[in-house]
Motif scaffolding. Structure first.
Motif, PDB file in Angstrom:
ATOM      1  N   ASP A   1       0.834  -1.203   0.000  1.00 43.12           N
ATOM      2  CA  ASP A   1       0.000   0.000   0.000  1.00 43.12           C
ATOM      3  C   ASP A   1       0.874   1.260   0.000  1.00 43.12           C
ATOM      4  OD1 ASP A   1       0.175   1.082   2.946  1.00 43.12           O
ATOM      5  OD2 ASP A   1      -0.050  -1.096   3.085  1.00 43.12           O
ATOM      6  N   SER A   2       0.246   2.396  -0.298  1.00 44.85           N
ATOM      7  CA  SER A   2       0.989   3.656  -0.432  1.00 44.85           C
ATOM      8  C   SER A   2       1.766   4.017   0.834  1.00 44.85           C
ATOM      9  CB  SER A   2       0.036   4.818  -0.706  1.00 44.85           C
ATOM     10  OG  SER A   2      -0.890   4.474  -1.689  1.00 44.85           O
ATOM     11  N   LEU A   3       1.168   3.758   1.997  1.00 48.49           N
ATOM     12  CA  LEU A   3       1.821   4.157   3.249  1.00 48.49           C
ATOM     13  C   LEU A   3       3.031   3.283   3.538  1.00 48.49           C
ATOM     14  CD1 LEU A   3      -1.295   4.858   5.515  1.00 48.49           C
ATOM     15  CD2 LEU A   3      -0.195   6.334   3.814  1.00 48.49           C
ATOM     16  N   SER A   4       2.909   1.990   3.280  1.00 51.25           N
ATOM     17  CA  SER A   4       4.049   1.114   3.565  1.00 51.25           C
ATOM     18  C   SER A   4       5.192   1.387   2.585  1.00 51.25           C
ATOM     19  CB  SER A   4       3.642  -0.361   3.549  1.00 51.25           C
ATOM     20  OG  SER A   4       3.374  -0.822   2.248  1.00 51.25           O
ATOM     21  N   ILE A   5       4.860   1.690   1.342  1.00 53.83           N
ATOM     22  CA  ILE A   5       5.922   2.000   0.367  1.00 53.83           C
ATOM     23  C   ILE A   5       6.668   3.268   0.816  1.00 53.83           C
ATOM     24  CG2 ILE A   5       6.451   2.673  -2.019  1.00 53.83           C
ATOM     25  CD1 ILE A   5       3.925   1.015  -2.849  1.00 53.83           C
ATOM     26  N   ALA A   6       5.912   4.301   1.214  1.00 52.71           N
ATOM     27  CA  ALA A   6       6.540   5.550   1.651  1.00 52.71           C
ATOM     28  C   ALA A   6       7.402   5.330   2.894  1.00 52.71           C
ATOM     29  CB  ALA A   6       5.460   6.601   1.932  1.00 52.71           C
ATOM     30  N   GLY A   7       6.853   4.606   3.872  1.00 55.04           N
ATOM     31  CA  GLY A   7       7.581   4.370   5.123  1.00 55.04           C
ATOM     32  C   GLY A   7       8.830   3.537   4.909  1.00 55.04           C
ATOM     33  N   ALA A   8       8.707   2.467   4.141  1.00 53.32           N
ATOM     34  CA  ALA A   8       9.851   1.573   3.924  1.00 53.32           C
ATOM     35  C   ALA A   8      10.965   2.290   3.158  1.00 53.32           C
ATOM     36  CB  ALA A   8       9.401   0.325   3.162  1.00 53.32           C
ATOM     37  N   THR A   9      10.589   3.141   2.209  1.00 52.39           N
ATOM     38  CA  THR A   9      11.589   3.867   1.424  1.00 52.39           C
ATOM     39  C   THR A   9      12.388   4.806   2.330  1.00 52.39           C
ATOM     40  OG1 THR A   9      10.058   3.792  -0.452  1.00 52.39           O
ATOM     41  CG2 THR A   9      11.923   5.313  -0.635  1.00 52.39           C
ATOM     42  N   ALA A  10      11.666   5.553   3.190  1.00 49.21           N
ATOM     43  CA  ALA A  10      12.349   6.474   4.102  1.00 49.21           C
ATOM     44  C   ALA A  10      13.239   5.701   5.077  1.00 49.21           C
ATOM     45  CB  ALA A  10      11.320   7.306   4.866  1.00 49.21           C
ATOM     46  N   ALA A  11      12.774   4.548   5.525  1.00 49.45           N
ATOM     47  CA  ALA A  11      13.552   3.753   6.486  1.00 49.45           C
ATOM     48  C   ALA A  11      14.870   3.293   5.874  1.00 49.45           C
ATOM     49  CB  ALA A  11      12.736   2.544   6.946  1.00 49.45           C
ATOM     50  N   LEU A  12      14.800   2.734   4.687  1.00 45.21           N
ATOM     51  CA  LEU A  12      16.014   2.206   4.053  1.00 45.21           C
ATOM     52  C   LEU A  12      17.009   3.332   3.747  1.00 45.21           C
ATOM     53  CD1 LEU A  12      17.212  -0.497   3.140  1.00 45.21           C
ATOM     54  CD2 LEU A  12      16.310  -0.063   0.860  1.00 45.21           C
ATOM     55  N   ASP A  13      16.478   4.536   3.573  1.00 46.55           N
ATOM     56  CA  ASP A  13      17.306   5.693   3.262  1.00 46.55           C
ATOM     57  C   ASP A  13      18.020   6.256   4.496  1.00 46.55           C
ATOM     58  OD1 ASP A  13      18.115   7.004   1.061  1.00 46.55           O
ATOM     59  OD2 ASP A  13      16.422   8.399   0.934  1.00 46.55           O
ATOM     60  N   ASP A  14      17.571   5.874   5.696  1.00 47.24           N
ATOM     61  CA  ASP A  14      18.145   6.447   6.920  1.00 47.24           C
ATOM     62  C   ASP A  14      19.171   5.480   7.525  1.00 47.24           C
ATOM     63  OD1 ASP A  14      18.741   7.864   9.166  1.00 47.24           O
ATOM     64  OD2 ASP A  14      16.654   8.216   9.768  1.00 47.24           O
ATOM     65  N   ALA A  15      20.344   5.435   6.900  1.00 50.19           N
ATOM     66  CA  ALA A  15      21.381   4.487   7.309  1.00 50.19           C
ATOM     67  C   ALA A  15      21.885   4.778   8.725  1.00 50.19           C
ATOM     68  CB  ALA A  15      22.534   4.521   6.311  1.00 50.19           C
ATOM     69  N   ASN A  16      21.893   6.072   9.122  1.00 47.06           N
ATOM     70  CA  ASN A  16      22.382   6.404  10.468  1.00 47.06           C
ATOM     71  C   ASN A  16      21.502   5.809  11.548  1.00 47.06           C
ATOM     72  OD1 ASN A  16      24.600   7.843   9.720  1.00 47.06           O
ATOM     73  ND2 ASN A  16      23.496   9.805   9.617  1.00 47.06           N
ATOM     74  N   TRP A  17      20.184   5.928  11.329  1.00 45.66           N
ATOM     75  CA  TRP A  17      19.260   5.366  12.314  1.00 45.66           C
ATOM     76  C   TRP A  17      19.535   3.878  12.483  1.00 45.66           C
ATOM     77  CZ3 TRP A  17      15.984   1.336  12.574  1.00 45.66           C
ATOM     78  CH2 TRP A  17      15.122   1.291  13.680  1.00 45.66           C
ATOM     79  N   LEU A  18      19.696   3.182  11.364  1.00 43.76           N
ATOM     80  CA  LEU A  18      19.908   1.732  11.429  1.00 43.76           C
ATOM     81  C   LEU A  18      21.198   1.404  12.188  1.00 43.76           C
ATOM     82  CD1 LEU A  18      18.874  -1.103  10.578  1.00 43.76           C
ATOM     83  CD2 LEU A  18      20.425  -0.941   8.635  1.00 43.76           C
ATOM     84  N   ALA A  19      22.278   2.082  11.837  1.00 43.06           N
ATOM     85  CA  ALA A  19      23.568   1.780  12.464  1.00 43.06           C
ATOM     86  C   ALA A  19      23.507   2.008  13.977  1.00 43.06           C
ATOM     87  CB  ALA A  19      24.661   2.637  11.828  1.00 43.06           C
ATOM     88  N   GLN A  20      22.878   3.126  14.386  1.00 47.53           N
ATOM     89  CA  GLN A  20      22.801   3.422  15.826  1.00 47.53           C
ATOM     90  C   GLN A  20      21.927   2.406  16.556  1.00 47.53           C
ATOM     91  OE1 GLN A  20      21.432   7.482  16.020  1.00 47.53           O
ATOM     92  NE2 GLN A  20      23.300   8.249  15.034  1.00 47.53           N
ATOM     93  N   THR A  21      20.820   2.017  15.941  1.00 52.44           N
ATOM     94  CA  THR A  21      19.901   1.075  16.594  1.00 52.44           C
ATOM     95  C   THR A  21      20.536  -0.302  16.730  1.00 52.44           C
ATOM     96  OG1 THR A  21      18.070   2.318  15.667  1.00 52.44           O
ATOM     97  CG2 THR A  21      17.557   0.139  16.503  1.00 52.44           C
ATOM     98  N   ILE A  22      21.232  -0.721  15.672  1.00 51.18           N
ATOM     99  CA  ILE A  22      21.910  -2.030  15.730  1.00 51.18           C
ATOM    100  C   ILE A  22      22.958  -2.006  16.851  1.00 51.18           C
ATOM    101  CG2 ILE A  22      23.391  -3.668  14.459  1.00 51.18           C
ATOM    102  CD1 ILE A  22      20.670  -3.646  13.194  1.00 51.18           C
ATOM    103  N   ASP A  23      23.717  -0.922  16.961  1.00 50.60           N
ATOM    104  CA  ASP A  23      24.713  -0.805  18.041  1.00 50.60           C
ATOM    105  C   ASP A  23      24.073  -1.027  19.410  1.00 50.60           C
ATOM    106  OD1 ASP A  23      26.808  -0.305  16.354  1.00 50.60           O
ATOM    107  OD2 ASP A  23      26.847   1.874  16.674  1.00 50.60           O
ATOM    108  N   LYS A  24      22.932  -0.343  19.626  1.00 53.03           N
ATOM    109  CA  LYS A  24      22.266  -0.453  20.939  1.00 53.03           C
ATOM    110  C   LYS A  24      21.823  -1.891  21.203  1.00 53.03           C
ATOM    111  CE  LYS A  24      19.419   3.120  20.181  1.00 53.03           C
ATOM    112  NZ  LYS A  24      18.360   4.142  20.354  1.00 53.03           N
ATOM    113  N   ILE A  25      21.233  -2.521  20.194  1.00 52.22           N
ATOM    114  CA  ILE A  25      20.707  -3.875  20.391  1.00 52.22           C
ATOM    115  C   ILE A  25      21.844  -4.876  20.618  1.00 52.22           C
ATOM    116  CG2 ILE A  25      19.492  -5.771  19.203  1.00 52.22           C
ATOM    117  CD1 ILE A  25      17.549  -3.600  18.134  1.00 52.22           C
ATOM    118  N   LEU A  26      22.936  -4.701  19.893  1.00 51.19           N
ATOM    119  CA  LEU A  26      24.049  -5.643  20.071  1.00 51.19           C
ATOM    120  C   LEU A  26      24.694  -5.470  21.446  1.00 51.19           C
ATOM    121  CD1 LEU A  26      25.770  -5.973  16.562  1.00 51.19           C
ATOM    122  CD2 LEU A  26      23.695  -7.032  17.461  1.00 51.19           C
ATOM    123  N   ALA A  27      24.738  -4.226  21.953  1.00 51.37           N
ATOM    124  CA  ALA A  27      25.288  -4.004  23.298  1.00 51.37           C
ATOM    125  C   ALA A  27      24.394  -4.682  24.345  1.00 51.37           C
ATOM    126  CB  ALA A  27      25.411  -2.505  23.578  1.00 51.37           C
TER     127      ALA A  27
END
Ligand code: PLP
Length: 355
Positions: free
Chosen positions: A250-276
């Motif tokens: 759907d339109s909302l999931s496409i928009a959300g997923a695109t923005a998420a994949l584009d935010d590499a900093n968010w991913l890197a920081q979140t993975i760091d926290k979870i691995l710690a």
């Protein structure tokens, strides 16, 4: 009344009537549980995701979405260094797995996976009237020799990497060898690969039968959005496109997923926290006498001599949900999602009381 019941049931294909169906983990909708049972990310998704969804909502929902999710595919193509026609999107990677099964496996076709693993694979195989070919993992959670041996009617192989429930990782060279050894699609389910900071997507150029599935549910904290995708050779994507629903995202999931994949900093920081937190959680569990399988994912597979089911039930009484898993002929264990530090502390505090 009973006659009606009998008659309508017989409308249903025998295959479906015989099936148990997939049992998903408990999803209590109230807020009182510490929820460590279905491997969600405990952090909020990137602000950019929420903003993109707000914008997409403003654009109006009266029109159909882009049937090919082109915006997402162009971002994902850049991310993985492939062309957009190597990518197909779905309503979660569970739908992608359904599309793969429907594309490759007909009645009587064999599907192989290492066990124990994700319990959706047998369910999807049954739906196709396919033949399950489960092969036990070696004791060290590597793929045994038998896994590499071709057999009659083998239509598809699927390996969750990292695996669930074990959290273990099959080495890249073994995946490459698997693709060389087997004359069928080799599907690598990378639902948890971001937590291992690895992927075998780059091997697709060398191994045309390699297919990799990814999801936004776990590492990107978007389980409720329902968005996943697959990377494979364009000849395969073109065929799979015939199998999926025309507006499966759907339109909302496409928009959300695109923005998420584009935010590499968010991913890197979140993975760091979870691995710690994972490191802390593993050592606290070891201190309490749990036998732990070292994890490459956002969950820990463990077992305790005092009885896994009893521990699961007592935790539940204390509003802490973990996943109890029991596999026929193999044994049982507890799969604990790595949440926040506070959630891990709450778990450990209760475990100290009940053990
Ligand atoms: C969670 C999970 C998925 C599916 O996730 P979706 O939410 O459908 O994208 C696929 N494979 C494995 C091994 C998983 O644990």
């Amino acid at each position: 009344m009973n006659d009606d019941r009998q008659r309508v049931i017989e409308y249903v294909r025998p295959t479906i009537r015989r099936m148990e169906g997939y049992q998903s983990g408990e999803q209590p909708q109230g807020g009182k549980f510490v929820k460590l049972n279905t491997n969600e990310n405990p952090y909020d998704p990137s602000e950019k995701v929420l903003e993109a969804i707000r914008v997409a909502t403003g654009g109006g929902l009266k029109k159909y979405p882009d049937a090919t999710a082109a915006t997402f595919r162009s971002v994902a193509a850049r991310h993985w260094n492939v062309a957009p026609d190597w990518i197909l999107c779905g309503n979660g990677s569970d739908e992608i797995l359904t599309i793969l099964m429907r594309s490759f496996v007909g009645a009587g076709g064999a599907v192989r996976w290492p066990t124990p693993t994700y319990v959706l694979y047998p369910v999807l195989t049954q739906l196709q009237d396919g033949r399950a070919d489960p092969v036990p993992f070696s004791p060290d959670w590597s793929l045994p020799e038998a896994f590499f041996r071709p057999c009659d009617g083998l239509r598809m192989v699927v390996v969750a990497n990292p695996n669930s429930p074990s959290g273990t990782l099959v080495a890249r060279d073994q995946i490459a060898r698997l693709c060389e050894s087997l004359p069928c699609p080799v599907v690598i389910d990378e639902a948890y690969a971001d937590f291992a900071r690895t992927s075998c997507i780059d091997l697709i150029r060398d191994y045309p039968n390699l297919i990799v599935t990814r999801t936004m549910s776990k590492s990107f904290a978007l389980a409720g959005l329902r968005f996943g995708y697959v990377v494979a050779r364009p000849e395969l994507i073109e065929q799979m496109n015939k199998v999926r629903d025309s507006y499966n995202c759907d339109s909302l999931s496409i928009a959300g997923a695109t923005a998420a994949l584009d935010d590499a900093n968010w991913l890197a920081q979140t993975i760091d926290k979870i691995l710690a937190t994972r490191t802390r959680l593993q050592s606290s569990l070891a201190d309490l006498g749990f036998e732990i399988t070292p994890s490459s994912a956002n969950f820990v597979w463990c077992s305790h001599v005092s009885g896994n089911r009893a521990i699961y039930e007592k935790l539940r009484q204390h509003q802490i949900l973990v996943r109890y898993m029991s596999y026929e002929g193999w044994g049982d264990g507890i799969r604990i999602t790595v949440g926040t530090d506070d959630q891990a502390d709450a778990l450990i505090t209760v475990l100290k009381q009940i053990l």
